[in-house]
Scaffold this active site. Structure first.
Site, PDB file in Angstrom:
ATOM      1  N   LYS A 125       0.835  -1.205   0.000  1.00 57.50           N
ATOM      2  CA  LYS A 125       0.000   0.000   0.000  1.00 57.50           C
ATOM      3  C   LYS A 125       0.869   1.255   0.000  1.00 57.50           C
ATOM      4  O   LYS A 125       0.547   2.250  -0.665  1.00 57.50           O
ATOM      5  CB  LYS A 125      -0.928  -0.004   1.222  1.00 57.50           C
ATOM      6  CG  LYS A 125      -1.982  -1.099   1.179  1.00 57.50           C
ATOM      7  CD  LYS A 125      -2.806  -1.140   2.461  1.00 57.50           C
ATOM      8  CE  LYS A 125      -3.838  -2.263   2.417  1.00 57.50           C
ATOM      9  NZ  LYS A 125      -4.626  -2.367   3.656  1.00 57.50           N
ATOM     10  N   GLN A 167      -4.413  -2.096   9.873  1.00 55.10           N
ATOM     11  CA  GLN A 167      -4.387  -3.353   9.141  1.00 55.10           C
ATOM     12  C   GLN A 167      -4.892  -4.507   9.999  1.00 55.10           C
ATOM     13  O   GLN A 167      -4.483  -4.672  11.144  1.00 55.10           O
ATOM     14  CB  GLN A 167      -2.972  -3.648   8.647  1.00 55.10           C
ATOM     15  CG  GLN A 167      -2.856  -4.873   7.767  1.00 55.10           C
ATOM     16  CD  GLN A 167      -3.641  -4.732   6.464  1.00 55.10           C
ATOM     17  OE1 GLN A 167      -3.612  -3.683   5.834  1.00 55.10           O
ATOM     18  NE2 GLN A 167      -4.307  -5.791   6.069  1.00 55.10           N
ATOM     19  N   ASP A 190     -10.650   2.760   5.017  1.00 61.06           N
ATOM     20  CA  ASP A 190     -11.004   1.345   4.887  1.00 61.06           C
ATOM     21  C   ASP A 190     -12.510   1.134   4.979  1.00 61.06           C
ATOM     22  O   ASP A 190     -13.012   0.058   4.656  1.00 61.06           O
ATOM     23  CB  ASP A 190     -10.316   0.510   5.972  1.00 61.06           C
ATOM     24  CG  ASP A 190      -9.031  -0.151   5.483  1.00 61.06           C
ATOM     25  OD1 ASP A 190      -8.893  -0.323   4.255  1.00 61.06           O
ATOM     26  OD2 ASP A 190      -8.178  -0.495   6.315  1.00 61.06           O
TER      27      ASP A 190
END
Length: 369
Positions: A125, A167, A190
């Protein structure tokens, strides 16, 4: 949306032209005034416009599939969807918008614990962010839940931080639900915060999770129609399977008939559901789950599952849920395990980060769409 006349906003219509007129001239029947009204109003919601940009071609006819991102292999019936090429195109679009801004968007990515896959994924990312001109920092933490929430509170209050992601999976003892809901919704790129989940479930999205958004983008850029089609989603995870099923059945987004299967669906029933589907989307992380005889002729198969299998020589390789050799002889379009959904997913995360920065800095949203 810009083509919907004002006098049609509150009227039922008998038909509308395919939403990708450059590639299709077929007339599609509809009788939903609400749908036309939604198309007309999308311009008022920048995040909804991002979602519409990922679904604008989902009501085309089946004759207008685009070849730009498809790879034909001589020994396979299915054309492979080139997710790497698609992701490169998305990054190029995002980079062009970033150059127009007074400062680059900033993404903070937090990795907690020693999960090697998580560290690798976040590193990828960071690489994508750099290619887009987005400033990004990877924060490695060995922290308690309380310390992690304190860090998130600092990032939430930092005006220089536009997007935040934590994450997953998180280490044992840390509650994902609590942590994800500690990220400010306007920085939640997200889209795991309960408010963002509620928004896209209700049809008024702020952010949409990157992987479901990436799947919609794949369908859009390949001009795969979803209106009135049967879609079987083999995954009920809230972050991907549930989200993509919700979006694909939503009025004005996918307008498909969706079925969700999961780990407790008996294999016989799973096979019945997938054989009925025009589009199969699977992410159970179970190698060889979807066999060739479970897919109907000409179906589109999107595989975002990842599993590790051992080869004859003792080495390992990564595969998806799909028995690739079998399904590639039956399906019309198929994503490869590694070069399909995941590159596009990361690219769409960059688009979400751009959107977060644009929303907070009152930038013009219209140009990217």
């Amino acid at each position: 949306p810009n083509l919907v006349p004002y006098d049609l906003q509150f009227k039922a219509v008998d038909s509308v032209v395919c939403e990708d007129p450059e590639y299709c001239t077929e007339i599609l029947d509809t009788s939903m005034a609400a749908r036309v009204f939604q198309l007309a109003c999308v311009r008022r919601n920048p995040a909804a416009r991002l979602l519409r940009s990922a679904t604008a071609a989902l009501h085309c006819c089946s004759a207008c599939l685009r070849e730009e991102y498809l790879i034909a292999e001589p020994d396979k019936k299915a054309k492979l969807i080139d997710g790497k090429k698609m992701a490169k195109a998305i990054r190029k679009e995002v980079a062009a918008e970033v150059k127009r801004m007074q400062r680059a968007p900033h993404l903070a990515a937090i990795v907690v614990g020693d999960n090697e896959d998580s560290h690798l994924y976040v590193s990828n990312k960071m690489k994508d962010a750099k290619k887009c001109g987005i400033s990004a920092q990877k924060l490695d933490k060995t922290a308690s839940q309380e310390e992690l929430i304190e860090l998130l509170d600092e990032l939430n209050r930092d005006d220089e931080v536009d997007g935040i992601l934590v994450q997953s999976p998180l280490p044992e003892g840390i509650c994902e639900y609590t942590v994800f809901n500690s990220v400010a919704p306007e920085k939640d790129v997200d889209a795991f915060h309960i408010l963002n989940t509620g928004h896209y479930c209700a049809g008024g999205p702020k952010f949409v999770p990157a992987t479901p958004l990436g799947i919609l983008e794949i369908l859009r850029r390949c001009s795969v129609p979803t209106l009135g089609r049967n879609v079987c989603v083999v995954d009920r995870d809230k972050k991907v399977g549930f989200a993509v099923a919700t979006l694909l059945h939503s009025d004005g987004t996918g307008d498909a008939t969706t079925t969700i299967c999961h780990e407790h669906t008996p294999l016989e029933q799973l096979s019945e559901m997938t054989k009925l589907a025009d589009i199969v989307i699977t992410g159970r992380n179970k190698a060889g789950l979807i066999k060739g005889d479970m897919v109907k002729e000409g179906a589109i198969v999107i595989d975002f599952g990842i599993a590790v299998v051992e080869k004859e020589d003792g080495s390992t390789k990564l595969v998806g849920d799909v028995d690739f050799e079998e399904v590639s002889q039956v399906a019309s379009l198929l994503t490869p395990a590694l070069g399909g959904v995941w590159p596009v997913s990361i690219a769409m995360l960059m688009k979400n980060t751009l959107l977060a920065a644009q929303k907070q800095h009152r930038f013009d949203f219209q140009s990217i769409h």
